[in-house]
Design an enzyme around this catalytic site. Structure first.
Site, PDB file in Angstrom:
ATOM      1  N   GLY A 288       0.811  -1.210   0.000  1.00  0.00           N
ATOM      2  CA  GLY A 288       0.000   0.000   0.000  1.00  0.00           C
ATOM      3  C   GLY A 288       0.843   1.259   0.000  1.00  0.00           C
ATOM      4  O   GLY A 288       0.494   2.261   0.628  1.00  0.00           O
ATOM      5  N   GLU A 330       2.987  -6.104  -1.703  1.00  0.00           N
ATOM      6  CA  GLU A 330       1.852  -5.668  -2.513  1.00  0.00           C
ATOM      7  C   GLU A 330       1.896  -4.144  -2.634  1.00  0.00           C
ATOM      8  O   GLU A 330       1.328  -3.431  -1.813  1.00  0.00           O
ATOM      9  CB  GLU A 330       0.544  -6.132  -1.855  1.00  0.00           C
ATOM     10  CG  GLU A 330       0.473  -7.646  -1.672  1.00  0.00           C
ATOM     11  CD  GLU A 330      -0.607  -8.088  -0.689  1.00  0.00           C
ATOM     12  OE1 GLU A 330      -1.367  -7.211  -0.204  1.00  0.00           O
ATOM     13  OE2 GLU A 330      -0.688  -9.292  -0.394  1.00  0.00           O
ATOM     14  N   PRO A 331       2.575  -3.614  -3.670  1.00  0.00           N
ATOM     15  CA  PRO A 331       2.751  -2.160  -3.766  1.00  0.00           C
ATOM     16  C   PRO A 331       1.465  -1.372  -3.911  1.00  0.00           C
ATOM     17  O   PRO A 331       1.441  -0.166  -3.634  1.00  0.00           O
ATOM     18  CB  PRO A 331       3.627  -2.004  -5.019  1.00  0.00           C
ATOM     19  CG  PRO A 331       4.326  -3.302  -5.156  1.00  0.00           C
ATOM     20  CD  PRO A 331       3.354  -4.333  -4.686  1.00  0.00           C
ATOM     21  N   ARG A 333      -1.477   0.933  -5.184  1.00  0.00           N
ATOM     22  CA  ARG A 333      -1.727   2.008  -6.136  1.00  0.00           C
ATOM     23  C   ARG A 333      -0.463   2.607  -6.741  1.00  0.00           C
ATOM     24  O   ARG A 333      -0.529   3.306  -7.754  1.00  0.00           O
ATOM     25  CB  ARG A 333      -2.520   3.126  -5.452  1.00  0.00           C
ATOM     26  CG  ARG A 333      -1.694   3.962  -4.486  1.00  0.00           C
ATOM     27  CD  ARG A 333      -2.546   4.946  -3.728  1.00  0.00           C
ATOM     28  NE  ARG A 333      -3.421   4.255  -2.811  1.00  0.00           N
ATOM     29  CZ  ARG A 333      -4.590   4.762  -2.385  1.00  0.00           C
ATOM     30  NH1 ARG A 333      -4.992   5.936  -2.799  1.00  0.00           N
ATOM     31  NH2 ARG A 333      -5.328   4.079  -1.548  1.00  0.00           N
ATOM     32  N   ARG A 374     -13.400   9.044  -5.134  1.00  0.00           N
ATOM     33  CA  ARG A 374     -12.457   9.139  -4.017  1.00  0.00           C
ATOM     34  C   ARG A 374     -12.474  10.505  -3.330  1.00  0.00           C
ATOM     35  O   ARG A 374     -12.252  10.602  -2.126  1.00  0.00           O
ATOM     36  CB  ARG A 374     -11.043   8.793  -4.467  1.00  0.00           C
ATOM     37  CG  ARG A 374     -10.879   7.357  -4.928  1.00  0.00           C
ATOM     38  CD  ARG A 374      -9.426   6.998  -5.153  1.00  0.00           C
ATOM     39  NE  ARG A 374      -8.684   6.992  -3.897  1.00  0.00           N
ATOM     40  CZ  ARG A 374      -7.872   7.954  -3.504  1.00  0.00           C
ATOM     41  NH1 ARG A 374      -7.671   9.028  -4.244  1.00  0.00           N
ATOM     42  NH2 ARG A 374      -7.247   7.866  -2.354  1.00  0.00           N
ATOM     43  N   TYR A 378     -13.161   9.844   0.398  1.00  0.00           N
ATOM     44  CA  TYR A 378     -11.994   9.937   1.273  1.00  0.00           C
ATOM     45  C   TYR A 378     -11.509  11.366   1.495  1.00  0.00           C
ATOM     46  O   TYR A 378     -10.467  11.566   2.122  1.00  0.00           O
ATOM     47  CB  TYR A 378     -10.813   9.158   0.673  1.00  0.00           C
ATOM     48  CG  TYR A 378     -11.052   7.696   0.423  1.00  0.00           C
ATOM     49  CD1 TYR A 378     -11.592   6.878   1.410  1.00  0.00           C
ATOM     50  CD2 TYR A 378     -10.732   7.123  -0.798  1.00  0.00           C
ATOM     51  CE1 TYR A 378     -11.801   5.540   1.171  1.00  0.00           C
ATOM     52  CE2 TYR A 378     -10.933   5.783  -1.045  1.00  0.00           C
ATOM     53  CZ  TYR A 378     -11.471   4.987  -0.053  1.00  0.00           C
ATOM     54  OH  TYR A 378     -11.676   3.660  -0.288  1.00  0.00           O
ATOM     55  N   CYS A 405     -26.042  15.152  -9.704  1.00  0.00           N
ATOM     56  CA  CYS A 405     -26.992  15.873  -8.859  1.00  0.00           C
ATOM     57  C   CYS A 405     -26.630  15.691  -7.383  1.00  0.00           C
ATOM     58  O   CYS A 405     -27.393  15.127  -6.598  1.00  0.00           O
ATOM     59  CB  CYS A 405     -28.406  15.371  -9.140  1.00  0.00           C
ATOM     60  SG  CYS A 405     -29.681  16.433  -8.456  1.00  0.00           S
ATOM     61  N   GLU A 406     -25.417  16.116  -7.028  1.00  0.00           N
ATOM     62  CA  GLU A 406     -24.902  16.040  -5.658  1.00  0.00           C
ATOM     63  C   GLU A 406     -23.975  17.228  -5.422  1.00  0.00           C
ATOM     64  O   GLU A 406     -23.096  17.496  -6.246  1.00  0.00           O
ATOM     65  CB  GLU A 406     -24.073  14.758  -5.445  1.00  0.00           C
ATOM     66  CG  GLU A 406     -24.846  13.463  -5.484  1.00  0.00           C
ATOM     67  CD  GLU A 406     -25.585  13.185  -4.189  1.00  0.00           C
ATOM     68  OE1 GLU A 406     -25.258  13.820  -3.162  1.00  0.00           O
ATOM     69  OE2 GLU A 406     -26.483  12.335  -4.205  1.00  0.00           O
ATOM     70  N   TYR A 435      -8.191   2.840  -8.450  1.00  0.00           N
ATOM     71  CA  TYR A 435      -9.465   2.909  -7.731  1.00  0.00           C
ATOM     72  C   TYR A 435     -10.474   3.874  -8.333  1.00  0.00           C
ATOM     73  O   TYR A 435     -11.544   4.052  -7.762  1.00  0.00           O
ATOM     74  CB  TYR A 435      -9.236   3.253  -6.244  1.00  0.00           C
ATOM     75  CG  TYR A 435      -8.314   2.279  -5.584  1.00  0.00           C
ATOM     76  CD1 TYR A 435      -8.713   0.969  -5.350  1.00  0.00           C
ATOM     77  CD2 TYR A 435      -7.012   2.636  -5.245  1.00  0.00           C
ATOM     78  CE1 TYR A 435      -7.856   0.053  -4.773  1.00  0.00           C
ATOM     79  CE2 TYR A 435      -6.142   1.730  -4.674  1.00  0.00           C
ATOM     80  CZ  TYR A 435      -6.573   0.446  -4.444  1.00  0.00           C
ATOM     81  OH  TYR A 435      -5.714  -0.463  -3.881  1.00  0.00           O
TER      82      TYR A 435
END
Length: 477
Positions: A288, A330-331, A333, A374, A378, A405-406, A435
């Site tokens: 990660g 597990e690199p 992104r 994202r 996030y 519409c947000e 992602y």
């Protein structure tokens, strides 16, 4: 990944407006300049001012493939993947004969990506049957696939074993028994790694921190769940215990969390080997590793990450008196993310008075939270640039928003764009390879964008753009 904070005011050059901006964002000397750390390696501005990637103009890509469009630099993607492969192979060569790098299918996956992974010697981390199938169809051998997930179905486990996956990462005690039963039915021995929750608070957003105690992943080290899982696996002859696995989160820049995690994981590794008299040949240290979305981010180079992890593993194994197991990482992104930008067409532009002399410019594009959730999910930060031409206009602090519409439909919260950015211009947002397409939705019934890989002046469709007919085909009415 710290969220941006509204930390004062800054006058955008020539705009005559005062706007609230994050403390790390600075007005550019040249609004046309590209920060190399944020872009894939073949991205540049052509003589006409339009961005080019892999020798292809974004104007041509937009004309041929439409917008929004995910544009992937194949040279950059594969160079990042092989940089991690080579860095870890070199760093661990003398300790355990090398190391294995697992690409995160969840960040972005297509059969074309599977083909690159197979050709370049990487392994695949799949969290669903669909991700696993894309890898297999791309040519990744089953033996180089790790099957993850906290709630794998019996059918998924059966499919993984039928396809000869190299490891099933078990997440809970129930899964140990289900997997063993499926293996017995198939007459095979299932290779197992146990996901250990090591109790590390990674320095990242709480939604993507995965090794603290109070969350859904893994078996607790402190609570004894991990050791109970070891005993449960060893009690079933249908299972072969390869080793232990840990993953502390995503978008991480601080190596201290990996040091604590490795120490705890290797400590358990040593206890299991001593107390149960078994040799576990592997250990997965997760990953990660962070990438640069904006100028505030400074990711570590693969060689530095690999070198520091090798030192940690060598030291901890020596202290425990055990042989160094085969290491895998597990690199995440950091391979797929920087390789891709999203190309949008600008629609409406307007200035909104905020009071007290402050205002904000809103630049609306033809995508939004359906292709990049994202920012809303996030509070993630992104950058952007005018992609279709040069501009001599002063830089104006802007917010790039979508067409949904947000009110939370924001793509880039704060960025300096030319003051003459307007309808019909193309805007590019870098760092969207991870992602974004994989989390895309059809909100407001928008078809999801396509993905093109560009190399040597030619663009090849990896994932085709959806059409309204695709959406209607799912409507049973």
């Amino acid at each position: 990944m710290a969220p941006s904070h509204e930390a004062g005011t800054l006058h955008a050059p020539g705009s005559g407006q005062t706007a609230i901006v994050p403390s790390w964002l600075r007005a550019p000397d040249d609004v046309n300049e590209l920060l190399p750390a944020l872009w894939a390696r073949t991205v540049e501005r052509g003589a006409d001012g339009a961005l080019r990637v892999g020798g292809a103009s974004v104007a041509d890509l937009a004309a041929t493939h439409g917008t929004p469009l995910f544009v992937l630099d194949e040279v950059d993607f594969r160079a990042r993947a092989t940089a991690f492969r080579d860095a870890f192979a070199d760093a661990f060569a003398d300790l355990c004969g090398g190391a294995d790098v697992y690409y995160a299918a969840k960040s972005f996956m297509a059969t074309g990506v599977g083909r690159w992974l197979a050709e370049d010697g990487l392994s695949l981390d799949a969290a669903s049957a669909g991700e696993m199938e894309l890898g297999l169809r791309g040519g990744v051998p089953g033996s180089r696939i790790a099957f993850h997930g906290n709630n794998k179905s019996r059918a998924e486990l059966r499919g993984a074993l039928e396809r000869g996956v190299g490891r099933v990462v078990v997440d809970n005690l129930t899964e140990v028994e289900v997997l063993a039963d499926v293996a017995r039915e198939l007459g095979v021995v299932a290779p197992v790694m146990i996901r250990v929750t090591v109790g590390v608070e990674a320095h990242t957003h709480s939604y993507i921190a995965t090794a603290h105690e109070d969350q859904k992943f893994g078996l607790s080290l402190a609570g004894g769940g991990a050791e109970a899982a070891v005993a449960a696996v060893l009690a079933r002859p249908e299972l072969r215990l390869l080793g232990l696995h840990s993953h502390i989160g995503s978008q991480i820049f601080d190596m201290s969390g990996f040091e604590v995690s490795a120490r705890r994981l290797l400590g358990l590794h040593a206890r299991v080997e001593r107390e149960h008299g078994v040799a576990m040949p592997e250990v997965d240290l997760g990953g990660g590793y962070g990438m640069a979305y904006t100028s505030e981010h400074e990711p570590l180079a693969p060689a530095e990450i690999a070198g520091r992890l090798a030192q940690i593993v060598e030291r901890e194994c020596r202290a425990e008196g055990v042989a160094v197991p085969r290491v895998s990482v597990e690199p995440g992104r950091s391979i797929s993310g920087p390789s891709t930008f999203t190309l949008y067409e600008v629609g409406n532009v307007k200035d909104v008075e905020l009071g007290g002399g402050a205002s904000r410019r809103y630049v609306a594009v033809d995508g939004g939270m359906s292709d990049n959730i994202r920012t809303a999910l996030y509070d993630a930060d992104y950058s952007a640039t005018l992609a279709s031409r040069h501009s001599a206009a002063p830089a104006v602090l802007s917010r790039v928003v979508g067409k949904h519409c947000e009110s939370g439909d924001v793509v880039v919260k704060d960025e300096f764009l030319p003051g003459d950015t307007g309808r019909g211009d193309l805007v590019a947002v870098p760092g969207t390879g991870a992602y974004c397409r994989s989390m895309a939705s059809n909100y407001n019934q928008l078809p999801r964008p396509g993905v093109v890989a560009v190399r040597d002046g030619a663009a090849r469709v990896l994932v085709r753009r959806e059409t309204p007919e695709d959406l209607l085909a799912l409507d049973a009415g």
